[in-house]
Structures are given as C-alpha cells and as structure tokens.
Design a protein around this motif. Structure first.
Motif, short mmCIF file in Angstrom:
data_model
loop_
_atom_site.label_atom_id
_atom_site.label_comp_id
_atom_site.label_asym_id
_atom_site.label_seq_id
_atom_site.Cartn_x
_atom_site.Cartn_y
_atom_site.Cartn_z
N GLU A 208 0.81 -1.22 0.00
CA GLU A 208 0.00 0.00 0.00
C GLU A 208 0.85 1.27 0.00
O GLU A 208 0.31 2.38 0.09
CB GLU A 208 -0.92 0.00 1.22
N GLY A 209 2.17 1.11 -0.06
CA GLY A 209 3.04 2.28 -0.17
C GLY A 209 3.43 2.93 1.13
O GLY A 209 3.78 4.11 1.15
N TYR A 210 3.40 2.19 2.22
CA TYR A 210 3.82 2.74 3.51
C TYR A 210 5.33 2.62 3.69
O TYR A 210 5.94 1.66 3.24
CB TYR A 210 3.15 2.00 4.67
N LYS A 211 5.88 3.59 4.38
CA LYS A 211 7.23 3.45 4.91
C LYS A 211 7.08 2.92 6.32
O LYS A 211 6.27 3.41 7.10
CB LYS A 211 7.96 4.80 4.93
N VAL A 212 7.85 1.89 6.67
CA VAL A 212 7.72 1.25 7.99
C VAL A 212 8.81 1.76 8.91
O VAL A 212 9.98 1.80 8.56
CB VAL A 212 7.79 -0.28 7.86
N LEU A 213 8.39 2.17 10.08
CA LEU A 213 9.28 2.74 11.08
C LEU A 213 9.18 1.91 12.35
O LEU A 213 8.08 1.59 12.79
CB LEU A 213 8.85 4.18 11.35
N VAL A 214 10.32 1.53 12.93
CA VAL A 214 10.33 0.79 14.19
C VAL A 214 11.03 1.65 15.23
O VAL A 214 12.20 2.00 15.06
CB VAL A 214 11.05 -0.56 14.05
N ALA A 215 10.34 2.04 16.27
CA ALA A 215 10.86 2.95 17.28
C ALA A 215 10.96 2.23 18.60
O ALA A 215 9.96 1.79 19.15
CB ALA A 215 9.95 4.17 17.42
N THR A 216 12.16 2.13 19.15
CA THR A 216 12.34 1.40 20.40
C THR A 216 13.57 1.92 21.12
O THR A 216 14.33 2.71 20.58
CB THR A 216 12.48 -0.11 20.13
N HIS A 217 13.73 1.47 22.34
CA HIS A 217 14.94 1.69 23.15
C HIS A 217 14.96 3.05 23.82
O HIS A 217 14.00 3.79 23.77
CB HIS A 217 16.18 1.46 22.30
N ALA A 218 16.12 3.35 24.47
CA ALA A 218 16.22 4.53 25.32
C ALA A 218 17.09 5.59 24.67
O ALA A 218 17.68 5.39 23.63
CB ALA A 218 16.81 4.13 26.68
N GLY A 219 17.20 6.74 25.34
CA GLY A 219 18.09 7.77 24.87
C GLY A 219 17.44 9.12 24.79
O GLY A 219 16.34 9.35 25.27
N LEU A 220 18.15 10.04 24.18
CA LEU A 220 17.67 11.41 24.09
C LEU A 220 16.31 11.49 23.43
O LEU A 220 15.45 12.27 23.81
CB LEU A 220 18.68 12.24 23.30
N ASN A 221 16.10 10.68 22.39
CA ASN A 221 14.86 10.73 21.63
C ASN A 221 13.86 9.69 22.10
O ASN A 221 12.98 9.27 21.34
CB ASN A 221 15.17 10.52 20.15
N ARG A 222 13.97 9.26 23.32
CA ARG A 222 13.09 8.21 23.82
C ARG A 222 11.63 8.66 23.76
O ARG A 222 11.30 9.80 24.10
CB ARG A 222 13.47 7.86 25.26
N LYS A 223 10.78 7.77 23.32
CA LYS A 223 9.35 8.10 23.32
C LYS A 223 8.88 8.44 24.73
O LYS A 223 9.36 7.84 25.68
CB LYS A 223 8.56 6.89 22.78
N PRO A 224 7.97 9.40 24.86
CA PRO A 224 7.21 10.04 23.80
C PRO A 224 7.83 11.28 23.18
O PRO A 224 7.14 12.00 22.47
CB PRO A 224 5.90 10.39 24.50
N VAL A 225 9.09 11.59 23.44
CA VAL A 225 9.73 12.72 22.77
C VAL A 225 9.71 12.47 21.26
O VAL A 225 9.94 11.35 20.80
CB VAL A 225 11.18 12.89 23.28
N SER A 226 9.47 13.49 20.49
CA SER A 226 9.22 13.33 19.06
C SER A 226 10.46 13.47 18.19
O SER A 226 10.34 13.57 16.97
CB SER A 226 8.16 14.35 18.61
N GLY A 227 11.66 13.46 18.78
CA GLY A 227 12.88 13.69 18.00
C GLY A 227 13.07 12.69 16.86
O GLY A 227 13.56 13.05 15.78
N MET A 228 12.70 11.42 17.09
CA MET A 228 12.82 10.42 16.05
C MET A 228 11.95 10.74 14.85
O MET A 228 12.38 10.69 13.70
CB MET A 228 12.43 9.05 16.62
N TRP A 229 10.71 11.11 15.11
CA TRP A 229 9.80 11.46 14.02
C TRP A 229 10.27 12.73 13.32
O TRP A 229 10.18 12.84 12.08
CB TRP A 229 8.39 11.65 14.57
N ASP A 230 10.78 13.68 14.08
CA ASP A 230 11.29 14.91 13.48
C ASP A 230 12.42 14.61 12.51
O ASP A 230 12.49 15.19 11.41
CB ASP A 230 11.78 15.87 14.57
#
Length: 558
Positions: A208-230
């Motif tokens: 269907e044309g999706y890009k797949v993103l896997v977000a896990t683990h710790a650190g500065l950009n740890r969820k729910p901080v949005s740095g990874m998505w940014d």
C-alpha cells in the motif's frame, strides 16, 4: 586481482569518537582483531585474538572467523569459537557481547580528485561552479549501510524509497516478544514474532506504499519525545512530506488498565507509545487492535496533562496584591524544583532590583542567611529563591526580616509534583545550566505550614504556566524522564514527560527475519549511545529483513 578490487579498498568504521579507520589487507592476508591499540578496546572479555578477517575486494565482502571465547556478532549472526560468518557493505561486526561495533565500508581510490592517503570521507575541494548552498538546505539522501549522525545511528539498505505515509511500530511487545516468556530476554536468541498475523500485515502495508518505522529503546529521543519522528520528516524522507493523518503508530505502552482484556491481568507498564502518537499527532493503535482487530481497551493518561495548562490567566493571586514593594522586605519563595520559581523571580523581582539569594549558587543555607542579612543591612529588598518546603527552612529568613524590622512575604508556587517533574524533565533536556533533579529528591519534599501563622505578613500564589515569556512553542507535548541527564535550551515546554528509571537491556540478540516478499522502506530504531559502544539491546541487530530492503535509524543518547 580484478579491476574492481584495484579501484578501492575495504575498511572498518568505528562510531564517532572511536578509533581511526581499520583498513583490511587486499591481498587475501588475514587480519586478527581483538583487544588492543588498533581497536582501542580494553574490555577483558574481548580476547586479543577475537576474530580473524579475510577481505575479498572483488565481492566486497569479508569472511569473519570467531577465535575468542566470548561471542562476536556478524550482522545478525552470533558466532561461537570456530564458527565463521560474512560481512557485506554496511554490515556491522560487534567484537564481543554485542559491543564495539565496526561497520564495513568501501573506499573508491580511482575517482577523480580522490586522495588515497587521506582518511575515508575526507572532503575534497568543491569543484568550480558547485552549488555552495548550505548542506542543511539540500535534500539529503542517506548513504548505504550505517551512518553516525550526531544523536542518530542510521542504517540504510539498497531499495529504500521516500514515502508520503508511515506505519510506525514499537518493537518489544508490539512486533516481537521473548521466546522464554520472561519480561527481558535471557539470551541473544530469546525472541519470537508476537503474533503470526504480523508478517502478512507488514507485507500489506508495503504493497500500500507505507514506509515502515520501528521505534524502540532509550536515549535522548526516547518516546514520547518526538525527535525520532522529526528526523524522519526533516532528513530521512528525501524531502517528501509525510501525511500524519494517513500514517499510524502502533505500540503496547498504551496506558491500559489492569484486566484490559480476558487473560490480560497486568496493566500497561507505561503510556509512552500513546503519548508519542499524541505528541506527533498520529492515529494510534495497540498491537492487538491493529493486528488482531480487538476492540479498543480502556486506558488512562498520566495525572498531569500539559494540554490542560493555559498560559492565559493572572500572573499571581490575589490580583489585588502588589507584586513589588518600594521598601526593603524579604520575599520567601516556596515550591518544588521546576515549579517556575527562578524564572518568575528573575523576570519580575531581580529585574526590579531585588537581591537574589539562592542556595544552588551560594552552596549552603548558612550562606543564604548571611547574604540576606547583608542585603537588609544595606536597605535592599531580598528574594529567597529556594524550595523552602517546611517551617524550619522558612523560619531562618522570617527571623532575618524580624531582626531588620522589615516585612516578609511568601510566594507560593503552586505547581503540583506531577507538573514539576514534567518541567524538570524539559529543563534537563533544554538547559545545561541546571543540574538534574531525581525522583527520589522530588518525592522527598513535604511542604507544610500556613505562612501567616509563621509570621509571614502576606501569602501570594503564583499560577502555573507551562510556557515562559517569549516561548515559541505552539502546542503541548509530553516528555519522558530517563535514567540519565539530557541537555538542550531554556524554558519550560508543555509536553508529555514520563518519569522512571529506565535502562537498556543486558545484551543484543538477533532480530526476527520477517520475509514478506516486499520492499518496506525504513525502520527507525532509537536507542542509547554509550561512549564508543552500541547499547546492548536486540534492536541493534536490525533484523527486519523485509524483501531486499532493510534500513533503520538508532537514536543516540547524550
């Protein structure tokens, strides 16, 4: 040797700040790596003769043979003594126990303007007429294999394409779980796909044309901080805008209550995944809702919701009171760390000429008392910028005011402990001048007393506002506290924060191979970067082999 091999050489790249490049012999000779000056590894668990490497420039691969007692990892394959594996370009060799990563690279030597004696990636002089626009304004295309980009470790495989919509997933508890049934893995192979429906669903998303993103683990950009998505939107999608409404985030940290489904007695350990989706604006689903089509379960958000805090309203209460006094006085601030005391005091009192007395600056309450007494002797106004939670701590400064014959007022900063913890988290992320305040310290405060009965002439209440004056923040966000201090720029931001003492898992493991027969686009793995080593978490093995395309981004902690 073939013409291909003669044009370049294979080398091993360490993370930023690690040892210099390790060039591999091109004539078929073996190179033995392990603990020593070449790798700068001092870990006693790493043998001096840990692995034997034989490079093949024609195929641009490296044969790896395990020599040491403790395991090395080649890509996603864990080796035992005597076993062999193969590295291709972009693959990572972990010298021992999932630590000390070395990424296989290829350096072209015969290209125009190359500098064979210079380290890899040495920039040459720009050619005449080359576009000199700053790099940050150009559309960036990721290099194949692993890249270290400040706080991100990025993996990109061939076939990765930008997409306008993203299907994002948490990893542990969403796509995979432990085979042993324990909360944390017991060995590198202790994993399995969570639900059999997952591979087929990922295949459908790819089609269907999706890009797949896997977000896990710790650190500065740890969820729910949005740095990874940014990072994904700004630098990892080749300038293609992402439709948030057409995208989705799936995670198991959803704030679900105990007994949220038959046989599911435990409540969710956190709400970080749901808050991440709220921060970004993504539609959210749990793995059961997304893969199994279960009905939505009841959930609870944290007690403090930054969306409910408005920057409008009075600056202080009662509004009939005067904020400043024209005559000498003592103002005693009361409130949690992160309640906004220093910001308010600096902006409204110190700027008006009040003498600022602060224990963080002076070092002890005794010096604070002495500084207060000295200022009063000079006929100045004084503000005590400490937490002052109890009667004894305030009595010192009330007595100073009595001895000087001047009035004393109390300013009570009424932020709750939940909001103060939230503010502290943001302060740690944004202002390096502040020392982090642990939850142990926060919960140790016991505020008590009535102010007036202690001899204070007037008690004022400072309303709680999430945004400082001049803040450019436009909407509330949630943050997540971590087990180490993180840094960034000043002001309080109204964003979700999670408060816990998290750490990484204890070792890496090979990740599941999900062969969907399709090309999924990007997996983003966020994690904590220790100096010169990769965190010991299964996500680092990057085992989502989806068709011919595997890519990922790992967030690095401060």
């Amino acid at each position: 040797m073939s013409q291909l091999g003669s044009r370049g050489r294979l080398w091993l790249q360490s993370p930023t700040g690690g040892p210099p490049p390790i060039f591999l012999p091109s004539d078929g000779q073996a190179l033995v790596l392990g603990r020593g000056p070449l790798t700068q590894v001092t870990d006693r668990k790493c043998s001096r003769n840990q692995v034997e490497l034989i490079a093949d420039p024609e195929s641009r691969t490296v044969a790896v043979k395990q020599l040491g007692v403790n395991p090395s990892t080649v890509g996603v394959q864990e080796l035992k003594p005597g076993l062999s594996g193969s590295l291709s370009l972009g693959d990572v060799l972990y010298l021992v126990n999932g630590l000390y990563p070395l990424t296989l690279r290829w350096e072209e030597l015969s290209t125009s303007g190359s500098q064979p004696d210079a380290p890899p990636d040495t920039p040459g002089d720009p050619e005449e007429g080359e576009d000199t626009e700053p790099q940050k304004k150009r559309v960036r295309k990721s290099s194949l294999g692993w890249e270290s980009l400040k706080k991100l470790l990025v993996f990109t495989a061939s076939g990765v394409k930008p997409q306008g919509k993203v299907a994002a997933f948490d990893l542990d508890g969403t796509l995979i779980t432990t085979r042993s049934g324990k909360v944390f893995p017991t060995s590198p192979s202790d994993w399995r796909i969570l639900y059999p429906e997952i591979p087929k669903k990922l295949q459908e998303l790819a089609a269907e044309g999706y890009k797949v993103l896997v977000a896990t683990h710790a650190g500065l950009n740890r969820k729910p901080v949005s740095g990874m998505w940014d990072h994904l939107q700004e630098q990892a999608n080749e300038g293609i805008p992402i439709s948030v409404e057409d995208s989705v985030f799936v995670g198991d940290a959803a704030g679900r209550l105990a007994n949220w489904a038959p046989g599911r007695k435990k409540k969710d350990f956190s709400c970080a995944d749901r808050l991440f989706a709220l921060n970004v604006g993504l539609p959210f689903a749990t793995p059961e809702e997304f893969f199994l089509k279960w009905p939505a379960a009841r959930f609870e958000l944290p007690a403090f919701d930054p969306r409910t805090i408005s920057s409008a309203g009075p600056l202080y209460l009662p509004e009939s009171s005067s904020l400043l006094s024209p005559n000498p006085e003592v103002v005693v601030a009361v409130g949690f760390p992160g309640a906004g005391k220093s910001t308010f005091i600096q902006e409204h009192l110190v700027s008006a000429g009040y003498v600022h007395v602060n224990r963080d600056t002076l070092g002890s309450w005794q010096r604070c008392v002495s500084s207060c007494q000295a200022a009063l002797r000079q006929g100045k106004r004084v503000v005590i910028d400490n937490t002052n939670p109890d009667v004894p701590s305030r009595a010192r400064y009330i007595q100073c005011a009595k001895d000087a014959g001047v009035p004393c007022r109390c300013f009570n900063f009424c932020a709750t402990i939940e909001q103060a913890r939230h503010n502290n988290r943001f302060r740690e992320m944004t202002d390096p001048s502040h020392a982090p305040v642990s939850d142990m310290v926060m919960f140790s405060y016991r505020f008590g007393g009535s102010g007036v009965l202690e001899g204070v002439g007037e008690v004022g209440y400072r309303a709680s506002h999430p945004h400082p004056a001049g803040s450019s923040l436009s909407r509330p966000h949630w943050l997540k506290a971590s087990w180490r201090s993180l840094r960034f720029h000043s002001g309080y931001r109204s964003i979700w924060t999670r408060h816990c003492s998290d750490c990484t898992a204890s070792f890496p493991r090979a990740e599941p191979s999900i062969n969907t027969g399709a090309t999924l686009c990007t997996a983003i793995l966020l994690g904590l970067w220790e100096a010169k080593q990769v965190p010991r978490h299964p996500a680092l093995s990057l085992g989502f082999q989806v068709g011919s395309c595997v890519s990922g981004i790992l967030g690095l902690g401060a």
